[in-house]
Design a protein around this motif. Structure first.
Motif, PDB file in Angstrom:
ATOM      1  N   UNK A 279       0.580  -1.255   0.063  1.00  0.00           N
ATOM      2  CA  UNK A 279      -0.017  -0.078   0.024  1.00  0.00           C
ATOM      3  C   UNK A 279       1.034   1.306  -0.230  1.00  0.00           C
ATOM      4  N   UNK A 280       0.514   2.392  -0.663  1.00  0.00           N
ATOM      5  CA  UNK A 280       1.040   3.683  -0.724  1.00  0.00           C
ATOM      6  C   UNK A 280       1.136   4.108   0.808  1.00  0.00           C
ATOM      7  N   UNK A 281       2.199   4.874   0.809  1.00  0.00           N
ATOM      8  CA  UNK A 281       2.441   5.364   2.198  1.00  0.00           C
ATOM      9  C   UNK A 281       3.017   7.006   2.311  1.00  0.00           C
ATOM     10  N   UNK A 282       2.903   7.446   3.240  1.00  0.00           N
ATOM     11  CA  UNK A 282       3.725   8.875   3.448  1.00  0.00           C
ATOM     12  C   UNK A 282       2.579   9.853   3.669  1.00  0.00           C
ATOM     13  N   UNK A 283       3.262  11.068   4.186  1.00  0.00           N
ATOM     14  CA  UNK A 283       2.513  12.233   4.594  1.00  0.00           C
ATOM     15  C   UNK A 283       2.275  13.234   3.442  1.00  0.00           C
TER      16      UNK A 283
ATOM     17  N   UNK B 255       5.724   9.008  11.274  1.00  0.00           N
ATOM     18  CA  UNK B 255       6.506  10.602  11.049  1.00  0.00           C
ATOM     19  C   UNK B 255       5.616  11.852  11.191  1.00  0.00           C
ATOM     20  N   UNK B 256       6.381  13.046  11.557  1.00  0.00           N
ATOM     21  CA  UNK B 256       5.421  14.264  12.019  1.00  0.00           C
ATOM     22  C   UNK B 256       5.891  15.257  10.909  1.00  0.00           C
ATOM     23  N   UNK B 257       6.316  14.815   9.573  1.00  0.00           N
ATOM     24  CA  UNK B 257       7.006  15.706   8.634  1.00  0.00           C
ATOM     25  C   UNK B 257       6.142  15.499   7.400  1.00  0.00           C
ATOM     26  N   UNK B 258       5.814  16.472   6.603  1.00  0.00           N
ATOM     27  CA  UNK B 258       5.167  16.177   5.254  1.00  0.00           C
ATOM     28  C   UNK B 258       6.223  15.913   4.473  1.00  0.00           C
ATOM     29  N   UNK B 259       5.957  15.021   3.489  1.00  0.00           N
ATOM     30  CA  UNK B 259       7.271  14.385   2.545  1.00  0.00           C
ATOM     31  C   UNK B 259       7.144  15.059   1.544  1.00  0.00           C
ATOM     32  N   UNK B 260       6.008  15.442   0.697  1.00  0.00           N
ATOM     33  CA  UNK B 260       5.868  15.864  -0.509  1.00  0.00           C
ATOM     34  C   UNK B 260       5.054  17.323  -0.582  1.00  0.00           C
ATOM     35  N   UNK B 261       5.207  17.861  -1.834  1.00  0.00           N
ATOM     36  CA  UNK B 261       4.432  19.256  -2.220  1.00  0.00           C
ATOM     37  C   UNK B 261       2.889  18.884  -2.589  1.00  0.00           C
TER      38      UNK B 261
ATOM     39  N   UNK C 250      -7.057   6.695  17.769  1.00  0.00           N
ATOM     40  CA  UNK C 250      -7.908   7.820  18.491  1.00  0.00           C
ATOM     41  C   UNK C 250      -6.866   9.035  18.522  1.00  0.00           C
ATOM     42  N   UNK C 251      -7.204   9.872  18.179  1.00  0.00           N
ATOM     43  CA  UNK C 251      -6.064  11.260  18.105  1.00  0.00           C
ATOM     44  C   UNK C 251      -6.834  12.742  18.152  1.00  0.00           C
ATOM     45  N   UNK C 252      -5.957  13.590  18.447  1.00  0.00           N
ATOM     46  CA  UNK C 252      -6.420  15.163  18.525  1.00  0.00           C
ATOM     47  C   UNK C 252      -5.170  15.806  18.097  1.00  0.00           C
ATOM     48  N   UNK C 253      -5.596  17.110  17.839  1.00  0.00           N
ATOM     49  CA  UNK C 253      -4.333  18.181  17.500  1.00  0.00           C
ATOM     50  C   UNK C 253      -4.607  19.156  16.426  1.00  0.00           C
ATOM     51  N   UNK C 254      -3.902  20.178  16.447  1.00  0.00           N
ATOM     52  CA  UNK C 254      -4.355  21.349  15.550  1.00  0.00           C
ATOM     53  C   UNK C 254      -3.377  21.190  14.293  1.00  0.00           C
ATOM     54  N   UNK C 255      -2.589  20.226  13.893  1.00  0.00           N
ATOM     55  CA  UNK C 255      -1.933  20.030  12.703  1.00  0.00           C
ATOM     56  C   UNK C 255      -1.648  18.749  12.655  1.00  0.00           C
ATOM     57  N   UNK C 256      -2.153  17.736  11.951  1.00  0.00           N
ATOM     58  CA  UNK C 256      -1.921  16.383  11.780  1.00  0.00           C
ATOM     59  C   UNK C 256      -1.756  15.813  10.557  1.00  0.00           C
ATOM     60  N   UNK C 257      -0.719  15.296  10.435  1.00  0.00           N
ATOM     61  CA  UNK C 257      -0.459  14.855   8.947  1.00  0.00           C
ATOM     62  C   UNK C 257      -1.272  13.686   8.407  1.00  0.00           C
ATOM     63  N   UNK C 258      -1.713  13.633   7.371  1.00  0.00           N
ATOM     64  CA  UNK C 258      -2.280  12.524   6.598  1.00  0.00           C
ATOM     65  C   UNK C 258      -1.990  12.470   5.140  1.00  0.00           C
TER      66      UNK C 258
ATOM     67  N   UNK D  42     -17.719   6.422   9.068  1.00  0.00           N
ATOM     68  CA  UNK D  42     -18.032   7.194   7.691  1.00  0.00           C
ATOM     69  C   UNK D  42     -16.556   6.935   6.730  1.00  0.00           C
ATOM     70  N   UNK D  43     -16.792   6.839   5.519  1.00  0.00           N
ATOM     71  CA  UNK D  43     -15.356   6.647   4.879  1.00  0.00           C
ATOM     72  C   UNK D  43     -14.789   8.273   4.716  1.00  0.00           C
ATOM     73  N   UNK D  44     -13.556   8.342   5.302  1.00  0.00           N
ATOM     74  CA  UNK D  44     -12.808   9.432   5.369  1.00  0.00           C
ATOM     75  C   UNK D  44     -11.365   9.423   5.588  1.00  0.00           C
ATOM     76  N   UNK D  45     -10.638  10.238   4.773  1.00  0.00           N
ATOM     77  CA  UNK D  45      -9.295  10.110   4.676  1.00  0.00           C
ATOM     78  C   UNK D  45      -8.461  11.058   5.732  1.00  0.00           C
ATOM     79  N   UNK D  46      -9.324  11.760   6.719  1.00  0.00           N
ATOM     80  CA  UNK D  46      -8.487  12.694   7.656  1.00  0.00           C
ATOM     81  C   UNK D  46      -8.160  11.818   8.963  1.00  0.00           C
ATOM     82  N   UNK D  47      -7.362  10.929   8.947  1.00  0.00           N
ATOM     83  CA  UNK D  47      -6.572  10.412   9.939  1.00  0.00           C
ATOM     84  C   UNK D  47      -5.117  10.292   9.738  1.00  0.00           C
ATOM     85  N   UNK D  48      -4.490  10.128  10.835  1.00  0.00           N
ATOM     86  CA  UNK D  48      -2.829   9.956  10.688  1.00  0.00           C
ATOM     87  C   UNK D  48      -2.554   8.514  10.513  1.00  0.00           C
TER      88      UNK D  48
END
Length: 371
Positions: free
Chosen positions: A13-17, A50-56, A144-152, A169-175
């Motif tokens: 499966x594809x991976x990364x932030x 990782x808590x770093x965005x990999x790509x633009x 189970x998560x929380x925060x002001x800036x979460x990579x996904x 519900x189908x949703x992509x917004x999780x780390x």
């Protein structure tokens, strides 16, 4: 990082932030992600984050390469096992409570704690736990998560669900973890680095029919296969020397396919050449085996056609001297000899195109290693 001394990827499966999202102060969410396991057996599993965005992402005005995300929280995490996912309905329409049976839940910990405060820019992993999977079974990660800036991963084609108002519900917004790692002994570690085409966009959610998923099956799972492809990813991102390149360097063999987004986003021909060369040289300095591909067709127009032609000539002539192999994917993916810049199977190749690509690539590898 000691993690890579013990663990390697066990999914294609594809991976990364790729992007980040924010939750209001005090709001806590729970999400589930499903990963098809590549090689069966019982091993110790540890998930790498990782808590770093990999790509633009897109034009880069919001999320861009090497962006360090703020502190966020993991409140609870566990892993379950799924024998299969039903094919009777599309993933986004599934009822998680009725359509998917999850068993054998085990709680995850982080240095002995069930919760984790993720520091800005941090790489971290879960404590190892023994898990046994049969071929084709799925690992379900619940966070189970929380925060002001979460990579996904905005363009993920994994089955992803987040609980909203008590319902899944189908949703992509999780780390998501960058690697589903296990301590399985392998001959070598193969990394696939590239953009959305490498990630698998163009094939259906959960299909595992993208070109490198099919190629990995042909190569065999005595090797570990780590898909580091990311939508919108550019050679310029990978060449910048950030977290994405750091992860790529943990592999022994690298399949490299960049250039589409660099061309489409208007990078100069000289800059693209410089970035492709920087990627190759940074990997070869570490004695990695580098298998470079030409830039795939993507229905280029006007001056971009000429740029694409010249760049592929550069890859096949000058840059070929610095790598182990160059695979020209254009004869397989291009419309015809007269219009090779047009994508026969779509700019993001569909399942038919990916099957043709994987078959041609595997045949090329076989011919390249025969005496």
């Amino acid at each position: 990082m000691q993690y890579f001394e013990a663990y390697s990827s066990n999914t294609i499966a594809g991976s990364g932030n790729q992007h980040f999202f924010s939750l209001p102060q005090g709001e806590i969410k729970t999400g589930r992600a499903f990963y098809k396991i590549a090689a069966p057996g019982e091993y110790a599993y540890s998930l790498l984050f990782s808590n770093i965005i990999d790509s633009t992402y897109a034009k880069g005005d919001i999320s861009h390469k090497n962006l360090v995300c703020d502190e966020w929280q993991i409140h609870f995490a566990r892993i379950g096992k799924v024998s299969s996912l039903p094919s009777s309905k599309p993933i986004p329409e599934m009822n998680l409570e009725e359509d998917i049976v999850i068993s054998d839940w085990q709680e995850l910990s982080f240095r002995g704690s069930q919760s984790k405060t993720v520091a800005p820019g941090e790489f971290f992993s879960s404590d190892p736990i023994p898990l046994a999977f049969m071929k084709g079974e799925y690992l379900c990660l619940e966070l189970t998560f929380s925060g002001p800036m979460i990579p996904y991963h905005e363009e993920s084609i994994l089955p992803l669900f987040v609980k909203e108002n008590g319902k899944w519900a189908y949703c992509k917004k999780m780390p998501l973890p960058g690697m589903i790692g296990c301590d399985r002994p392998v001959t070598a570690r193969i990394g696939y680095i590239g953009d959305s085409i490498t990630q698998g966009i163009g094939t259906p959610i959960n299909a595992y029919s993208h070109w490198n998923a099919l190629l990995s099956e042909k190569i065999g799972h005595e090797y570990a296969h780590w898909n580091l492809g990311l939508g919108y990813g550019r050679a310029n991102d990978m060449a910048s020397g950030g977290a994405w390149l750091y992860k790529a360097k943990q592999n022994d063999i690298l399949f490299v396919c960049y250039g589409v987004n660099d061309i489409l986003q208007g990078f100069s021909e000289e800059q693209i050449k410089k970035d492709l060369a920087a990627i190759v040289r940074s990997l070869k300095q570490l004695n990695k085996t580098v298998i470079l591909q030409t830039i795939p067709p993507f229905n280029y127009a006007d001056e971009k056609i000429e740029t694409w032609l010249r760049l592929n000539d550069y890859i096949k002539t000058e840059l070929a001297r610095e790598v182990d192999l160059v695979f020209d994917n254009v004869p397989c993916l291009g419309q015809n000899e007269a219009q090779p810049y047009l994508a026969r199977y779509g700019g993001h190749p569909d399942e038919v195109g990916c099957a043709a690509w994987a078959a041609a690539f595997f045949d090329f590898l076989g011919r390249a290693v025969r005496p």
